[in-house]
Design an enzyme around this catalytic site. Sequence first.
Site, short mmCIF file in Angstrom:
data_model
loop_
_atom_site.label_atom_id
_atom_site.label_comp_id
_atom_site.label_asym_id
_atom_site.label_seq_id
_atom_site.Cartn_x
_atom_site.Cartn_y
_atom_site.Cartn_z
N TYR A 1 0.83 -1.21 0.00
CA TYR A 1 0.00 0.00 0.00
C TYR A 1 0.87 1.26 0.00
O TYR A 1 0.67 2.15 -0.82
CB TYR A 1 -0.93 -0.02 1.22
N GLU B 1 4.10 1.83 -0.74
CA GLU B 1 4.92 2.07 -1.93
C GLU B 1 4.06 2.21 -3.18
O GLU B 1 4.43 2.91 -4.12
CB GLU B 1 5.93 0.92 -2.12
N VAL C 1 -9.77 1.76 11.94
CA VAL C 1 -9.84 1.78 13.40
C VAL C 1 -11.16 2.36 13.91
O VAL C 1 -11.73 1.84 14.88
CB VAL C 1 -8.62 2.53 13.99
N ASN D 1 -13.93 -0.22 13.25
CA ASN D 1 -13.68 -1.39 14.10
C ASN D 1 -14.14 -1.14 15.53
O ASN D 1 -14.86 -1.95 16.12
CB ASN D 1 -12.18 -1.72 14.12
#
Length: 214
Positions: free
Chosen positions: A45, A47, A87, A90
């Site tokens: 992701y 790079e 996050v 979640n």
Amino acid sequence: LGLAKRTKARILQASTSEVYGDPEIHPQEESYWGNVNPIGPRSCYDEGKRCAETLCFDYHRQHGVEIKVARIFNTYGPRMHPNDGRVVSNFIMQALRGEDITIYGDGSQTRSFCFVDDLVDGLIGLMNTDTGVTGPINLGNPGEFTIKELAELVIEMTGTSSKLVQKPLPQDDPRKRKPDITRARNTLGWEPQVKLRDGLEKTIAYFRELHAAG
């Protein structure tokens, strides 16, 4: 980019704060080249986004393609997918289900949370700039919170009895994340307006309705 070249279209690259990796400067400004592990579990992701920025600037230099590169920091809000692995979603979904809330590490790592309405305003502002503005421009909320603070706020706002459970910190997980938005303020006249608590209130209401619907 090839299509933008042929049609002379203005193109937006939705890049990411992950181009900064696990940063050695704080807050992160656009001139910082980042600290990214090119072969780690997050590197595909990180790079990938860095490469996409490179291609944008190559097309801009070689072909005159009009590019706008936005480095987007953590964004949240209603209509997120409940299982997208982010996050905010979640924590809210775990809280609404009465499950333990999972924190990786001790929760001292920091993130900056931008409400989706603010981000959209920033993206529109960037696309409306003149041809000389290419970016990259950080778009994010400079308010900085630890992951533990976010979890505790979600517990408070949902009224759940969920407990915090710690798991090992993943490899290369950034310890700090906070945008320097000086360039966005000066170039776009933009800065976030929605406080974290206000944005979470709307987001929790959305997920509560989704959860109730089964």
